[in-house]
Design an enzyme around this catalytic site. Structure first.
Site, PDB file in Angstrom:
ATOM      1  N   CYS A   1       0.769  -1.225  -0.030  1.00  0.00           N
ATOM      2  CA  CYS A   1      -0.095   0.078  -0.124  1.00  0.00           C
ATOM      3  C   CYS A   1       0.779   1.232  -0.083  1.00  0.00           C
ATOM      4  O   CYS A   1       2.046   1.092   0.463  1.00  0.00           O
ATOM      5  CB  CYS A   1      -0.838  -0.076   1.218  1.00  0.00           C
ATOM      6  SG  CYS A   1      -2.033  -1.311   1.413  1.00  0.00           S
TER       7      CYS A   1
ATOM      8  N   GLY B   1      -0.145   0.063  -5.021  1.00  0.00           N
ATOM      9  CA  GLY B   1      -1.506  -0.519  -4.735  1.00  0.00           C
ATOM     10  C   GLY B   1      -2.380   0.087  -5.962  1.00  0.00           C
ATOM     11  O   GLY B   1      -2.562   1.129  -6.169  1.00  0.00           O
TER      12      GLY B   1
ATOM     13  N   ASN C   1       0.202   1.181   5.727  1.00  0.00           N
ATOM     14  CA  ASN C   1       0.626   0.446   4.905  1.00  0.00           C
ATOM     15  C   ASN C   1       1.290  -0.478   5.745  1.00  0.00           C
ATOM     16  O   ASN C   1       2.265  -0.170   6.886  1.00  0.00           O
ATOM     17  CB  ASN C   1       1.951   1.279   4.117  1.00  0.00           C
ATOM     18  CG  ASN C   1       2.794   0.633   3.394  1.00  0.00           C
ATOM     19  OD1 ASN C   1       3.856   0.922   3.199  1.00  0.00           O
ATOM     20  ND2 ASN C   1       2.195  -0.622   2.996  1.00  0.00           N
ATOM     21  N   GLY C   2       1.294  -1.886   5.611  1.00  0.00           N
ATOM     22  CA  GLY C   2       1.767  -2.805   6.510  1.00  0.00           C
ATOM     23  C   GLY C   2       0.860  -3.813   6.736  1.00  0.00           C
ATOM     24  O   GLY C   2      -0.065  -4.065   6.167  1.00  0.00           O
TER      25      GLY C   2
ATOM     26  N   TYR D   1      12.739  -4.436  -5.249  1.00  0.00           N
ATOM     27  CA  TYR D   1      11.436  -4.723  -6.139  1.00  0.00           C
ATOM     28  C   TYR D   1      10.421  -3.411  -6.416  1.00  0.00           C
ATOM     29  O   TYR D   1      10.164  -2.931  -7.002  1.00  0.00           O
ATOM     30  CB  TYR D   1      10.915  -5.973  -6.549  1.00  0.00           C
ATOM     31  CG  TYR D   1       9.791  -5.917  -7.268  1.00  0.00           C
ATOM     32  CD1 TYR D   1       9.576  -5.977  -8.503  1.00  0.00           C
ATOM     33  CD2 TYR D   1       8.288  -6.353  -6.619  1.00  0.00           C
ATOM     34  CE1 TYR D   1       8.185  -5.826  -9.193  1.00  0.00           C
ATOM     35  CE2 TYR D   1       7.437  -6.399  -7.158  1.00  0.00           C
ATOM     36  CZ  TYR D   1       7.225  -6.122  -8.607  1.00  0.00           C
ATOM     37  OH  TYR D   1       5.969  -6.221  -9.454  1.00  0.00           O
TER      38      TYR D   1
END
Ligand code: SF4
Length: 473
Positions: free
Chosen positions: A9, A35, A109-110, A249
């Protein structure tokens, strides 16, 4: 092409800007790679927090009318790829609630590893959840807090969650940024004139002309209000565990994450890979776009020329429906096309950043051979991916990770390549100068820095078969 770990995210926040919602829209636009399933913005005009969320890309989700309905000088935004909780609008963020402490919106985020446990307990005590996202747990804990101030209630609720969290929270009169004590996911802070900006990646700041100042520190809570910025560190310190895959990445190469240039690190991955895994060849060819930086480093170090032997069609969206087709490797061909004049008769070093299931890599190798390559040598700019992620990244089941179930030679056979070689873990960590063990590399080691309760596997719908010894408790 979908045979990758999926991005998690992206979060963005701004305080003290007359066009807060517009800036957030642009910030999210730059974070779209993190996302693509849903996007949302919450904005405050000091009297009310309003939210707008929808499924789809940022560009499709908001228009100028939707943004005009989000007035105010502070805002937070989120792009989501579902990691915990299914892909529904209910789970889209920001999540906004109104409680005894007033309105609060959250973007996360996570992934919280103890969310199931906390949620079960809260439900037993009468809480009614509206989504099945782990993030909502934080809001329930916040709403139940008896702490006298908003700040203390935020700290009290966050102190109870474990795992990976980079959070942006918005109340009527303040923006709060929080990073978990391990610093697993990135979160940066910058300035746009007098306004304060936070973002998962600095590329979001570049787009709006903001200047990156520093990272929100692991375990830091930043409260931004009309009184200025207040920083507190209310949580006990924990071993650092920055996600190394951000560098391999996830993050955009034009970003800085964990204080380092992603492009620099990624190019260095290729350089080290060339030193560790040389092979006689005529051209280095990246798998676009993910393998480009590493391939540049590989070519530079090895002296073998870099050629764009595969061209990516950038206009294939997620909505592409694969028609019935008997064309070989059709799915990959829609997205990649080989350049025969570069590949034909050549010994090719094909550089990519990772192999997950191996199915797409196999098709790409086949495509390069069909274009006339004499030899195909696959070089991967990270170690074999053998374990799933619990910290906010969507990964396939362990048994579907080719490196978890196949030897190197079996992988070579499966890919039908002349050789396959990966970067070593030491080589990977050397590119981030990680002498202090401050990075998480669990997907390559199976050793987890934040203990993962056994039933979390079920909750995260990963259906894992973890070995006892693979989970460090
Ligand atoms: S397990 Fe892998 S993807 Fe997940 S946080 Fe650790 S390094 Fe990143």
């Amino acid at each position: 092409m979908s045979d990758k770990f999926h991005d998690e995210c992206g979060v963005f926040g701004i305080f003290g800007h007359p066009e807060a919602a517009n800036m957030t829209y642009l910030g999210l636009y730059a974070l779209q790679h993190r996302g693509q399933e849903s996007a949302g913005i919450a904005a405050s005009d000091a009297s009310e927090v309003r939210v707008s969320r929808a499924m789809g890309y940022v560009a499709d989700t908001f228009d100028s009318e939707a943004l005009a309905e989000l007035p105010g000088t502070s805002a937070i935004g989120h792009v989501r790829y579902s990691t915990a909780g299914s892909s529904k609008l209910l789970n889209a963020q920001p999540i906004l609630i109104d409680c005894a402490h007033g309105q609060i919106a959250v973007c996360h985020n996570g992934n919280l590893v103890n969310a199931r446990e906390l949620r079960d307990e809260l439900v037993r005590q009468g809480s009614i959840f509206q989504s099945n996202s782990d993030t909502e747990v934080i809001l329930h804990l916040y709403a139940r807090s008896k702490a006298p101030t908003v700040e203390e209630a935020i700290v009290e609720s966050i102190a109870q969650v474990q795992g990976a969290f980079s959070l942006a929270l918005l109340t009527r009169d303040r923006l709060v940024a929080v990073r978990d004590p391990h610093g697993i996911r990135p979160l940066a802070i910058g300035r746009l004139g007098d306004a304060v900006v936070i973002a998962s990646e600095t590329c979001a700041m570049d787009l709006i002309g903001a200047t990156y100042e520093r990272d929100v520190e692991p375990g830091e809570v930043l409260i931004v209000s009309a009184d200025g910025i207040k920083s507190i560190k209310p949580f006990p310190p924990a071993p650092l565990a920055h996600c190394i895959f951000e560098h391999v990445y996830f993050a955009r190469p034009d970003s800085y994450v964990f204080g380092k240039s992603v492009n620099e690190v990624r190019t260095n991955l290729g350089r080290v890979l060339a030193r560790e895994q040389p092979v006689a060849a005529d051209v280095v060819v990246p798998v676009p776009d993910s393998g480009v930086c590493a391939a540049m480093g590989y070519a530079e170090e090895s002296g073998v020329p870099l050629r764009m032997g595969l061209i990516r069609n950038h206009y294939v969206g997620r909505t592409f429906i694969q028609p019935q087709s008997s064309i070989r490797h059709f799915g990959v061909k829609v997205k990649l096309n080989p350049v025969r004049s570069i590949l034909s008769g050549r010994r090719v070093i094909l550089v990519d950043d990772s192999i997950v299931r191996g199915t797409t890599s196999r098709k790409i190798v086949g495509m390069v051979r069909q274009a006339g390559a004499k030899e195909v040598h696959v070089r991967i700019s990270c170690p074999p991916t053998i374990s799933p992620c619990f910290y906010g990244v969507d990964t396939p089941r362990r048994e579907d990770l080719i490196a978890a179930t196949h030897s190197l030679d079996q992988i070579r056979e499966f890919l039908e390549a002349d050789s396959v070689a990966y970067l070593s873990l030491e080589g990977l960590l050397s590119t981030v100068s990680d002498a202090r063990g401050s990075y998480c590399s669990s997907c390559y080691t199976g050793v987890y820095p934040v203990p993962v309760p056994r039933d979390e596997a079920h909750y995260l719908q990963l259906a894992l078969k973890l070995d006892n010894e693979a989970v460090a408790r």
